[in-house]
Design a protein around this motif. Sequence first.
Motif, PDB file in Angstrom:
ATOM      1  N   ARG A  81      -5.569   4.646   0.152  1.00 25.58           N
ATOM      2  CA  ARG A  81      -5.696   3.543   1.103  1.00 25.58           C
ATOM      3  C   ARG A  81      -4.801   3.816   2.295  1.00 25.58           C
ATOM      4  O   ARG A  81      -3.634   4.186   2.115  1.00 25.58           O
ATOM      5  CB  ARG A  81      -5.342   2.222   0.438  1.00 25.58           C
ATOM      6  CG  ARG A  81      -6.372   1.842  -0.610  1.00 25.58           C
ATOM      7  CD  ARG A  81      -6.077   0.540  -1.260  1.00 25.58           C
ATOM      8  NE  ARG A  81      -7.209   0.163  -2.098  1.00 25.58           N
ATOM      9  CZ  ARG A  81      -7.285  -0.962  -2.761  1.00 25.58           C
ATOM     10  NH1 ARG A  81      -6.293  -1.844  -2.694  1.00 25.58           N
ATOM     11  NH2 ARG A  81      -8.334  -1.236  -3.494  1.00 25.58           N
ATOM     12  N   VAL A  84      -6.842  -2.213   6.446  1.00 27.28           N
ATOM     13  CA  VAL A  84      -6.594  -1.277   5.356  1.00 27.28           C
ATOM     14  C   VAL A  84      -7.956  -0.760   4.913  1.00 27.28           C
ATOM     15  O   VAL A  84      -8.867  -1.555   4.644  1.00 27.28           O
ATOM     16  CB  VAL A  84      -5.870  -1.948   4.163  1.00 27.28           C
ATOM     17  CG1 VAL A  84      -5.662  -0.940   3.033  1.00 27.28           C
ATOM     18  CG2 VAL A  84      -4.545  -2.543   4.613  1.00 27.28           C
ATOM     19  N   ALA A 126       0.195   4.942   1.684  1.00 28.60           N
ATOM     20  CA  ALA A 126      -0.753   4.819   2.788  1.00 28.60           C
ATOM     21  C   ALA A 126      -0.209   5.509   4.028  1.00 28.60           C
ATOM     22  O   ALA A 126       0.985   5.448   4.312  1.00 28.60           O
ATOM     23  CB  ALA A 126      -1.029   3.353   3.100  1.00 28.60           C
ATOM     24  N   GLU A 136     -10.047   2.258   2.397  1.00 28.91           N
ATOM     25  CA  GLU A 136      -9.930   3.174   1.267  1.00 28.91           C
ATOM     26  C   GLU A 136     -10.957   4.283   1.445  1.00 28.91           C
ATOM     27  O   GLU A 136     -12.146   4.014   1.634  1.00 28.91           O
ATOM     28  CB  GLU A 136     -10.178   2.461  -0.062  1.00 28.91           C
ATOM     29  CG  GLU A 136     -10.016   3.392  -1.249  1.00 28.91           C
ATOM     30  CD  GLU A 136     -10.121   2.670  -2.583  1.00 28.91           C
ATOM     31  OE1 GLU A 136     -10.537   3.316  -3.555  1.00 28.91           O
ATOM     32  OE2 GLU A 136      -9.786   1.473  -2.651  1.00 28.91           O
ATOM     33  N   TYR A 165       0.832  -1.194   0.000  1.00 31.10           N
ATOM     34  CA  TYR A 165       0.000   0.000   0.000  1.00 31.10           C
ATOM     35  C   TYR A 165       0.875   1.256   0.000  1.00 31.10           C
ATOM     36  O   TYR A 165       0.914   1.988   0.997  1.00 31.10           O
ATOM     37  CB  TYR A 165      -0.964  -0.025   1.188  1.00 31.10           C
ATOM     38  CG  TYR A 165      -1.888  -1.215   1.131  1.00 31.10           C
ATOM     39  CD1 TYR A 165      -2.956  -1.244   0.234  1.00 31.10           C
ATOM     40  CD2 TYR A 165      -1.665  -2.329   1.928  1.00 31.10           C
ATOM     41  CE1 TYR A 165      -3.784  -2.356   0.148  1.00 31.10           C
ATOM     42  CE2 TYR A 165      -2.498  -3.444   1.848  1.00 31.10           C
ATOM     43  CZ  TYR A 165      -3.548  -3.446   0.956  1.00 31.10           C
ATOM     44  OH  TYR A 165      -4.371  -4.544   0.872  1.00 31.10           O
ATOM     45  N   VAL A 192     -10.783  -2.591   2.957  1.00 29.80           N
ATOM     46  CA  VAL A 192     -10.090  -3.239   1.841  1.00 29.80           C
ATOM     47  C   VAL A 192      -9.527  -4.581   2.281  1.00 29.80           C
ATOM     48  O   VAL A 192      -9.687  -5.591   1.595  1.00 29.80           O
ATOM     49  CB  VAL A 192      -8.953  -2.335   1.295  1.00 29.80           C
ATOM     50  CG1 VAL A 192      -8.109  -3.073   0.270  1.00 29.80           C
ATOM     51  CG2 VAL A 192      -9.526  -1.056   0.730  1.00 29.80           C
TER      52      VAL A 192
END
Length: 136
Positions: free
Chosen positions: A54, A67, A7, A69, A4, A126
Motif C-alpha cells: 500500500r 492510499v 508505504a 494497493e 500504512y 484503499v
Amino acid sequence: MRRYPGATTFTFGDCPELSARLLALVRQGQKTATCGALRDFGVEGEPLPVQGRRDIALNWDGTPELVIETTSVEILHFDEVPEVFALAEGENTDLAGWRADHRAFFTQNGGWSEDMLLVCERFHLVEDLSPCSENS
C-alpha cells in the motif's frame, strides 16, 4: 502514516494540474493503473511497486491524498503496452491517444523511445485521505 507501515509516497504526473486531474480520476474509479519509465525507479528514484504493498499518493503540495494497493506489476516495452492497460490508466479513450500523450510526457521527462521499458502497475483505491472526502 502509521496506519500504512512500509508505504512509499509518490505524486502522479509532473505538474500540479496533471497531478490533481489524476488524483480525481483515481477517486472516480476511472484510473486503476499507472506507468513510469523503468529508468526512474531504483537506487536514485522511487522504489519499484510491489504487489500487495500500500502506497500513499500525495497532492502536489505534499499532503497525503489517497492510499492505493498495488495489485500487479509488469515491465513492458512502450510499444508492447496493451490497450486494456492503457484504458485502465483512465486518461484516454483509445490506445493511440494513450501513446501520443505518453510519448509527449516521456519526451519531456527524460526521453522516449518505442522500446523503452515501462513499469506498468495496476492498483485499487484503499482510502481517500482528503478531509473533503465523504470516506474520511
